[in-house]
Design a protein around this motif. Structure first.
Motif, mmCIF file in Angstrom:
data_model
loop_
_atom_site.group_PDB
_atom_site.id
_atom_site.type_symbol
_atom_site.label_atom_id
_atom_site.label_comp_id
_atom_site.label_asym_id
_atom_site.label_seq_id
_atom_site.Cartn_x
_atom_site.Cartn_y
_atom_site.Cartn_z
ATOM 1 N N UNK A 1 0.843 -1.181 0.000
ATOM 2 C CA UNK A 1 0.000 0.000 0.000
ATOM 3 C C UNK A 1 0.877 1.229 0.000
ATOM 4 N N UNK A 2 0.616 2.146 -0.911
ATOM 5 C CA UNK A 2 1.429 3.354 -0.975
ATOM 6 C C UNK A 2 2.883 3.018 -1.135
ATOM 7 N N UNK A 3 3.698 3.458 -0.211
ATOM 8 C CA UNK A 3 5.142 3.253 -0.267
ATOM 9 C C UNK A 3 5.627 2.107 0.616
ATOM 10 N N UNK A 4 4.734 1.237 1.051
ATOM 11 C CA UNK A 4 5.088 0.199 1.992
ATOM 12 C C UNK A 4 4.706 -1.179 1.448
ATOM 13 N N UNK A 5 5.459 -2.184 1.845
ATOM 14 C CA UNK A 5 5.048 -3.552 1.554
ATOM 15 C C UNK A 5 5.532 -4.466 2.673
ATOM 16 N N UNK A 6 4.792 -5.526 2.871
ATOM 17 C CA UNK A 6 5.112 -6.522 3.888
ATOM 18 C C UNK A 6 4.927 -7.876 3.222
ATOM 19 N N UNK B 1 14.722 -1.807 3.776
ATOM 20 C CA UNK B 1 14.043 -3.053 4.060
ATOM 21 C C UNK B 1 14.436 -3.585 5.423
ATOM 22 N N UNK B 2 13.477 -4.191 6.092
ATOM 23 C CA UNK B 2 13.714 -4.788 7.399
ATOM 24 C C UNK B 2 13.424 -6.278 7.281
ATOM 25 N N UNK B 3 14.441 -7.099 7.533
ATOM 26 C CA UNK B 3 14.280 -8.539 7.502
ATOM 27 C C UNK B 3 13.761 -9.015 8.855
ATOM 28 N N UNK B 4 12.730 -9.813 8.828
ATOM 29 C CA UNK B 4 12.132 -10.395 10.029
ATOM 30 C C UNK B 4 11.839 -9.381 11.128
ATOM 31 N N UNK B 5 10.963 -8.392 10.826
ATOM 32 C CA UNK B 5 10.581 -7.464 11.895
ATOM 33 C C UNK B 5 9.889 -8.241 13.017
ATOM 34 N N UNK B 6 9.916 -7.686 14.215
ATOM 35 C CA UNK B 6 9.200 -8.326 15.318
ATOM 36 C C UNK B 6 7.722 -8.319 14.983
ATOM 37 N N UNK B 7 7.065 -9.446 15.186
ATOM 38 C CA UNK B 7 5.640 -9.480 14.870
ATOM 39 C C UNK B 7 4.897 -10.494 15.718
ATOM 40 N N UNK B 8 3.624 -10.198 15.897
ATOM 41 C CA UNK B 8 2.663 -11.130 16.458
ATOM 42 C C UNK B 8 1.680 -11.414 15.340
ATOM 43 N N UNK B 9 1.502 -12.671 15.019
ATOM 44 C CA UNK B 9 0.635 -13.040 13.902
ATOM 45 C C UNK B 9 -0.274 -14.188 14.329
ATOM 46 N N UNK B 10 -1.560 -14.027 14.048
ATOM 47 C CA UNK B 10 -2.546 -15.054 14.387
ATOM 48 C C UNK B 10 -3.355 -15.417 13.150
ATOM 49 N N UNK C 1 9.686 -9.742 5.152
ATOM 50 C CA UNK C 1 10.256 -8.421 4.848
ATOM 51 C C UNK C 1 9.241 -7.311 5.021
ATOM 52 N N UNK C 2 9.687 -6.212 5.613
ATOM 53 C CA UNK C 2 8.963 -4.946 5.614
ATOM 54 C C UNK C 2 9.804 -3.989 4.786
ATOM 55 N N UNK C 3 9.248 -3.482 3.699
ATOM 56 C CA UNK C 3 9.961 -2.540 2.839
ATOM 57 C C UNK C 3 9.298 -1.178 2.923
ATOM 58 N N UNK C 4 10.117 -0.143 3.060
ATOM 59 C CA UNK C 4 9.653 1.228 3.202
ATOM 60 C C UNK C 4 10.124 2.052 2.009
#
Length: 144
Positions: free
Chosen positions: A47-52, A92-101, A84-87
Motif C-alpha cells: 500500500x502506498x510506499x510500503x510492503x510486507x 528493508x527490514x528482515x524479520x521485523x518483530x511481529x505477532x501473527x494469528x 520483509x517490511x519494505x519502506x
C-alpha cells in the motif's frame, strides 16, 4: 487493512497471494540426504510506499488442521528469514518483530491478523495488517 505508524489509511492497498513450490532439504555432514518439494503460499501486502511479505513453510494441507473458529498463533507456520517490511523502496527490514494469528471460519476461509514493529536506532516503524483468504482458491490448482 494495512496501517503504518500514525497513518489512518494506506493508499492503493493490495494483497497478492501466490501459490509457490518450496523445496525443503535435510543435510547431514554437509551432504543433502533428503529433498522434499511441496506447494505453499507467499503473501505480499502493499500500500502506498510500503510492503510486507512472508511465506509459509508448510504444505497447504497443514492449514486444514487448524480448528474451526479458534484463533491460533501463526508464527510456527511462517518461514523465518523470508519476512520483509519494505519502506518506500529504500529501506528493508528482515524479520521485523511481529505477532501473527490465524482464525479459520466458514470451512476453508481464514483471517490473518498481524502487528509488527522494527527496533532500529533511528528508523522505527510499527503497524498492523489484517486480511482474509479462501484456501480453496489454492488447494486444487494443478501443476503446470
Amino acid at each position: 487493512m494495512f496501517k503504518i505508524a500514525k497513518l489512518e489509511k494506506v493508499d492503493n492497498e493490495q494483497i497478492n497471494i501466490n501459490l509457490i513450490k518450496l523445496e525443503k532439504n535435510k543435510h547431514e555432514n554437509n551432504k543433502k540426504i533428503t529433498s522434499e518439494t511441496f506447494k505453499t503460499l507467499s503473501f505480499d501486502i502493499s500500500g502506498g510506499d510500503y510492503s510486507f511479505s512472508f511465506l509459509l513453510k508448510c504444505r497447504l494441507e497443514k492449514l486444514l488442521e487448524i480448528p474451526m473458529s479458534k484463533t491460533m498463533d501463526f508464527k510456527d507456520y511462517i518461514f523465518y528469514g523470508e519476512t520483509w517490511l519494505n519502506i518506500k523502496n529504500q529501506k528493508g527490514f528482515l524479520d521485523p518483530k511481529m505477532d501473527i494469528t490465524i482464525n479459520r471460519y466458514l470451512k476453508n476461509k481464514f483471517i490473518i491478523s498481524l502487528t509488527f514493529c522494527t527496533d532500529e536506532d533511528n528508523d522505527n516503524y510499527s503497524g498492523m495488517i489484517e486480511f482474509t483468504f479462501n484456501l480453496d482458491d489454492y488447494l486444487n490448482i494443478d501443476d503446470k
